[in-house]
Design a protein around this motif. Structure first.
Motif, PDB file in Angstrom:
ATOM      1  N   ALA A  25     -28.390   8.097 -43.920  1.00  0.00           N
ATOM      2  CA  ALA A  25     -29.848   8.060 -44.081  1.00  0.00           C
ATOM      3  C   ALA A  25     -30.306   8.550 -45.442  1.00  0.00           C
ATOM      4  CB  ALA A  25     -30.515   8.886 -42.985  1.00  0.00           C
ATOM      5  N   PHE A  26     -29.592   9.500 -46.025  1.00  0.00           N
ATOM      6  CA  PHE A  26     -30.086  10.140 -47.245  1.00  0.00           C
ATOM      7  C   PHE A  26     -29.140  10.007 -48.450  1.00  0.00           C
ATOM      8  CE2 PHE A  26     -32.344  12.471 -43.881  1.00  0.00           C
ATOM      9  CZ  PHE A  26     -33.646  12.313 -44.327  1.00  0.00           C
TER      10      PHE A  26
ATOM     11  N   GLY B 298     -22.674   7.409 -53.757  1.00  0.00           N
ATOM     12  CA  GLY B 298     -22.582   8.738 -53.157  1.00  0.00           C
ATOM     13  C   GLY B 298     -23.716   9.657 -53.550  1.00  0.00           C
ATOM     14  N   LEU B 299     -24.623   9.183 -54.403  1.00  0.00           N
ATOM     15  CA  LEU B 299     -25.784   9.988 -54.814  1.00  0.00           C
ATOM     16  C   LEU B 299     -26.851   9.958 -53.715  1.00  0.00           C
ATOM     17  CD1 LEU B 299     -26.218   8.776 -58.520  1.00  0.00           C
ATOM     18  CD2 LEU B 299     -25.248  10.957 -57.758  1.00  0.00           C
ATOM     19  N   PRO B 300     -27.764  10.956 -53.693  1.00  0.00           N
ATOM     20  CA  PRO B 300     -28.906  10.868 -52.780  1.00  0.00           C
ATOM     21  C   PRO B 300     -29.673   9.567 -53.013  1.00  0.00           C
ATOM     22  CG  PRO B 300     -28.767  13.057 -53.722  1.00  0.00           C
ATOM     23  CD  PRO B 300     -27.752  12.233 -54.447  1.00  0.00           C
TER      24      PRO B 300
ATOM     25  N   PHE C 202     -31.466  17.570 -59.765  1.00  0.00           N
ATOM     26  CA  PHE C 202     -31.382  16.653 -58.627  1.00  0.00           C
ATOM     27  C   PHE C 202     -31.486  15.224 -59.139  1.00  0.00           C
ATOM     28  CE2 PHE C 202     -32.963  14.219 -55.035  1.00  0.00           C
ATOM     29  CZ  PHE C 202     -32.224  14.735 -53.973  1.00  0.00           C
ATOM     30  N   ILE C 203     -30.487  14.413 -58.819  1.00  0.00           N
ATOM     31  CA  ILE C 203     -30.457  13.018 -59.256  1.00  0.00           C
ATOM     32  C   ILE C 203     -30.244  12.135 -58.045  1.00  0.00           C
ATOM     33  CG2 ILE C 203     -28.008  13.291 -59.812  1.00  0.00           C
ATOM     34  CD1 ILE C 203     -28.294  11.030 -61.809  1.00  0.00           C
ATOM     35  N   ALA C 204     -30.932  10.987 -58.021  1.00  0.00           N
ATOM     36  CA  ALA C 204     -30.828  10.063 -56.898  1.00  0.00           C
ATOM     37  C   ALA C 204     -30.778   8.629 -57.412  1.00  0.00           C
ATOM     38  CB  ALA C 204     -32.007  10.234 -55.947  1.00  0.00           C
TER      39      ALA C 204
ATOM     40  N   GLY D  41     -31.761   1.653 -60.683  1.00  0.00           N
ATOM     41  CA  GLY D  41     -32.609   2.739 -61.169  1.00  0.00           C
ATOM     42  C   GLY D  41     -32.218   4.095 -60.607  1.00  0.00           C
ATOM     43  N   PHE D  42     -32.341   5.135 -61.438  1.00  0.00           N
ATOM     44  CA  PHE D  42     -32.001   6.501 -61.052  1.00  0.00           C
ATOM     45  C   PHE D  42     -33.187   7.411 -61.353  1.00  0.00           C
ATOM     46  CE2 PHE D  42     -28.196   4.243 -62.243  1.00  0.00           C
ATOM     47  CZ  PHE D  42     -27.321   4.523 -61.213  1.00  0.00           C
TER      48      PHE D  42
END
Length: 424
Positions: free
Chosen positions: A259-260, A266-268, A329-331, A337-338
């Motif tokens: 979900a997250f 493997g990133l949020p 924090f990186i997603a 896009g990040f």
């Protein structure tokens, strides 16, 4: 009618008391964590093992008291003494297994348990049905009841303290507490025996149906085996429940991961980032603190996506994480896009972050794929006060090569396009 004690049977009565205490502590500490249906079963079994164990200890202790006349017992009164111990154990275990136990609950359960033990003891004494009847020292009688209540209170408190304890640590704590409780139970019994005054010519009623010899070692061995089997079954059930809980936690973690977290890098993912921004806005309510969003995207991702494999994206994500650092924090907010989340302290180092990001590779897949990087940013509460508008503002991207640092700005480390800096 004077008598003396057999040390071996006295020791055996203590061992039975320890086993009964261990079963009480084990069942009492585990009842509240069981399901309702299974909890009823363990409550019944716990009351049965605990009450029967204490009752058995009493008659082994009676058998340890060697008298000139062999003791016999009335069957009906003996059964009633057993029922008193079992019912008192059931009530006490039920009260202590409640989710919210107050001091009053502990007091009530201690009185019930202590009263049940005392009733069992003195009913067992009455089952001898002596003629003439024995008398009692009132002070010692009251002291024996006080000891029974105190031992019960200790058991209730320890049960709550051991609630949820598992593994070897729980077994060690329960074992040590059982030694103390067993001594307390024996203390109550032998204090009660000190309180009794047998007439010199007292004789058991000839109609008594139970032999004192049968209520000694044979009963102790039989009931001890039963209690041990019940406790072993309960421990096996506890381990099974712990295994099920572990599996449930692992499954929950897997669902949370799905979900997250992005399955490729493997990133949020976007959901995790939006939640993080929302939580940060709540913590910064009133505009007393600020934070920033940085958006980094591959402008030509759609045209090069078919040339990029999962390995290239994973390698890119690892490199991006290394450039940014573990504190930020990186997603992965979109396919190409990040998003980065900078708290108030990290905003002061934003210039260094931009410089590191400008070192990102311009090609992937061994130089076969060209990458066009774009970047954007927003700041709370200067640009927007909602997560949606902050993200929208940050996604207004510009070519990264156009970014310069405006140190003369009141807001340090704000980056704007080169063309705007030149005109300024």
């Amino acid at each position: 009618m004077n008598g003396h004690y057999d040390p071996g049977l006295v020791l055996l009565s203590y061992l039975v008391a320890i086993l009964a205490s261990y079963s009480a502590l084990h069942f009492g500490s585990q009842l509240s964590s069981s399901s309702r249906a299974k909890g009823r079963f363990w409550l019944a079994l716990g009351a049965l093992t605990m009450g029967t164990g204490i009752w058995t200890m009493h008659f082994v202790g009676m058998r340890a008291h060697i008298t000139p006349v062999a003791m016999t017992y009335d069957l009906g009164i003996t059964v009633l003494s057993w029922l008193a111990a079992v019912l008192a154990s059931a009530i006490a275990l039920f009260i202590i297994s409640l989710q919210h136990v107050r001091v009053l609950h502990v007091v009530i359960s201690s009185l019930v348990m202590g009263g049940g033990i005392s009733t069992m003891h003195y009913a067992g004494m009455a089952a001898i049905n002596l003629t003439p009847a024995p008398s009692y020292d009132l002070l010692l009688l009251v002291l024996s009841i006080v000891i029974a209540v105190a031992a019960s209170a200790a058991a209730m408190v320890i049960c709550r303290a051991l609630k949820g304890a598992t593994g070897r640590n729980a077994m060690k704590l329960q074992g040590g507490a059982s030694l103390v409780m067993g001594a307390a139970i024996c203390g109550m019994h032998y204090t009660g025996m000190m309180a009794v005054r047998f007439p010199a010519d007292a004789m058991p009623h000839p109609g008594n149906q139970l032999s004192g010899g049968w209520l000694g070692l044979p009963l102790a061995l039989t009931i001890s085996a039963f209690i041990a089997l019940a406790v072993i079954s309960a421990i096996a059930d506890m381990r099974l429940r712990n295994l099920e809980q572990t599996r449930a936690i692992e499954q929950e973690e897997k669902l949370k991961q799905m979900a997250f977290f992005d399955t490729v890098t493997g990133l949020p993912n976007r959901a995790a980032f939006d939640k993080e921004v929302f939580d940060l806005i709540i913590r910064c309510e009133g505009g007393k603190a600020s934070f920033g969003l940085e958006f980094l995207s591959i402008a030509n991702f759609r045209s090069i996506e078919k040339h990029l494999g999962e390995t290239s994206l994973q390698s890119l994500a690892r490199g991006l994480k290394q450039l940014v650092g573990d504190d930020i924090f990186i997603a992965r907010y979109a396919s190409g896009g990040f998003m980065f989340l900078l708290n108030q302290q990290q905003l002061s180092a934003r210039g260094a972050l931009i410089k590191r990001l400008q070192q990102l590779p311009k090609t992937l897949a061994n130089g076969a794929v060209d990458i066009q990087w774009r970047a954007g940013s927003s700041r709370f509460p200067t640009d927007a006060s909602s997560s949606r508008m902050l993200v929208k503002k940050a996604m207004q991207t510009t070519d990264m090569s156009d970014y310069v640092q405006m140190r003369t700005s009141p807001d340090a480390d704000i980056f704007i396009p080169q063309t705007e800096a030149t005109s300024a």
